[in-house]
Design a protein around this motif. Sequence first.
Motif, PDB file in Angstrom:
ATOM      1  N   UNK A  38      70.131  18.644   4.745  1.00  0.00           N
ATOM      2  CA  UNK A  38      70.235  19.930   4.067  1.00  0.00           C
ATOM      3  C   UNK A  38      70.529  21.054   5.044  1.00  0.00           C
ATOM      4  N   UNK A  39      70.033  20.923   6.266  1.00  0.00           N
ATOM      5  CA  UNK A  39      70.307  21.945   7.280  1.00  0.00           C
ATOM      6  C   UNK A  39      71.792  22.004   7.602  1.00  0.00           C
ATOM      7  N   UNK A  40      72.432  20.841   7.675  1.00  0.00           N
ATOM      8  CA  UNK A  40      73.872  20.812   7.946  1.00  0.00           C
ATOM      9  C   UNK A  40      74.622  21.433   6.777  1.00  0.00           C
ATOM     10  N   UNK A  41      74.219  21.122   5.542  1.00  0.00           N
ATOM     11  CA  UNK A  41      74.869  21.713   4.371  1.00  0.00           C
ATOM     12  C   UNK A  41      74.691  23.232   4.360  1.00  0.00           C
ATOM     13  N   UNK A  42      73.488  23.702   4.693  1.00  0.00           N
ATOM     14  CA  UNK A  42      73.226  25.141   4.745  1.00  0.00           C
ATOM     15  C   UNK A  42      74.091  25.813   5.816  1.00  0.00           C
ATOM     16  N   UNK A  43      74.212  25.181   6.956  1.00  0.00           N
ATOM     17  CA  UNK A  43      75.067  25.738   8.015  1.00  0.00           C
ATOM     18  C   UNK A  43      76.530  25.719   7.603  1.00  0.00           C
ATOM     19  N   UNK A  44      76.911  24.706   6.840  1.00  0.00           N
ATOM     20  CA  UNK A  44      78.276  24.651   6.318  1.00  0.00           C
ATOM     21  C   UNK A  44      78.558  25.821   5.384  1.00  0.00           C
ATOM     22  N   UNK A  45      77.565  26.180   4.565  1.00  0.00           N
ATOM     23  CA  UNK A  45      77.720  27.337   3.669  1.00  0.00           C
ATOM     24  C   UNK A  45      77.838  28.614   4.497  1.00  0.00           C
ATOM     25  N   UNK A  46      76.959  28.767   5.487  1.00  0.00           N
ATOM     26  CA  UNK A  46      76.994  29.980   6.312  1.00  0.00           C
ATOM     27  C   UNK A  46      78.325  30.124   7.036  1.00  0.00           C
ATOM     28  N   UNK A  47      78.803  29.049   7.633  1.00  0.00           N
ATOM     29  CA  UNK A  47      80.059  29.106   8.377  1.00  0.00           C
ATOM     30  C   UNK A  47      81.243  29.360   7.442  1.00  0.00           C
ATOM     31  N   UNK A  48      81.231  28.735   6.279  1.00  0.00           N
ATOM     32  CA  UNK A  48      82.303  28.953   5.300  1.00  0.00           C
ATOM     33  C   UNK A  48      82.283  30.399   4.814  1.00  0.00           C
ATOM     34  N   UNK A  49      81.097  30.894   4.547  1.00  0.00           N
ATOM     35  CA  UNK A  49      80.940  32.279   4.107  1.00  0.00           C
ATOM     36  C   UNK A  49      81.478  33.243   5.159  1.00  0.00           C
ATOM     37  N   UNK A  50      81.144  32.997   6.404  1.00  0.00           N
ATOM     38  CA  UNK A  50      81.622  33.867   7.493  1.00  0.00           C
ATOM     39  C   UNK A  50      83.144  33.834   7.583  1.00  0.00           C
ATOM     40  N   UNK A  51      83.718  32.657   7.468  1.00  0.00           N
ATOM     41  CA  UNK A  51      85.178  32.536   7.529  1.00  0.00           C
ATOM     42  C   UNK A  51      85.829  33.333   6.407  1.00  0.00           C
ATOM     43  N   UNK A  52      85.319  33.173   5.194  1.00  0.00           N
ATOM     44  CA  UNK A  52      85.937  33.816   4.042  1.00  0.00           C
ATOM     45  C   UNK A  52      85.685  35.321   4.008  1.00  0.00           C
ATOM     46  N   UNK A  53      84.525  35.756   4.482  1.00  0.00           N
ATOM     47  CA  UNK A  53      84.237  37.197   4.517  1.00  0.00           C
ATOM     48  C   UNK A  53      85.092  37.900   5.559  1.00  0.00           C
ATOM     49  N   UNK A  54      85.301  37.246   6.684  1.00  0.00           N
ATOM     50  CA  UNK A  54      86.001  37.885   7.790  1.00  0.00           C
ATOM     51  C   UNK A  54      87.495  37.591   7.824  1.00  0.00           C
ATOM     52  N   UNK A  55      87.936  36.593   7.103  1.00  0.00           N
ATOM     53  CA  UNK A  55      89.355  36.210   7.097  1.00  0.00           C
ATOM     54  C   UNK A  55      89.765  35.784   5.690  1.00  0.00           C
TER      55      UNK A  55
END
Length: 97
Positions: free
Chosen positions: A20-37
Amino acid sequence: LVEMGVIPLLKEALEDERSGKVRAKGVMASSALLRNSPQYEDRFTAAGGLNGIGMRLLDTEQQPRERAMFFLQHSRRNKCDYFANYVSNDLLLTENL
């Protein structure tokens, strides 16, 4: 980063069945990518990334669910409605939220 193949790695993290930690980090990283780019939204969506984040709203573990909900709230507040629209058009997600 996108040209280096980060989107398939993000999708893999979003769907990691062991952690679940990897999935949560995947959400955070995806969110950062989409918010910033936001120009990568179409490529991310085409790769199944929005579905990956959406499924985290139904995750059995709390941390990935919270991260996905934060992304949903952020996208609605900041008028980036593509994720909110994606979720509202998916009956599986809306019926189980």
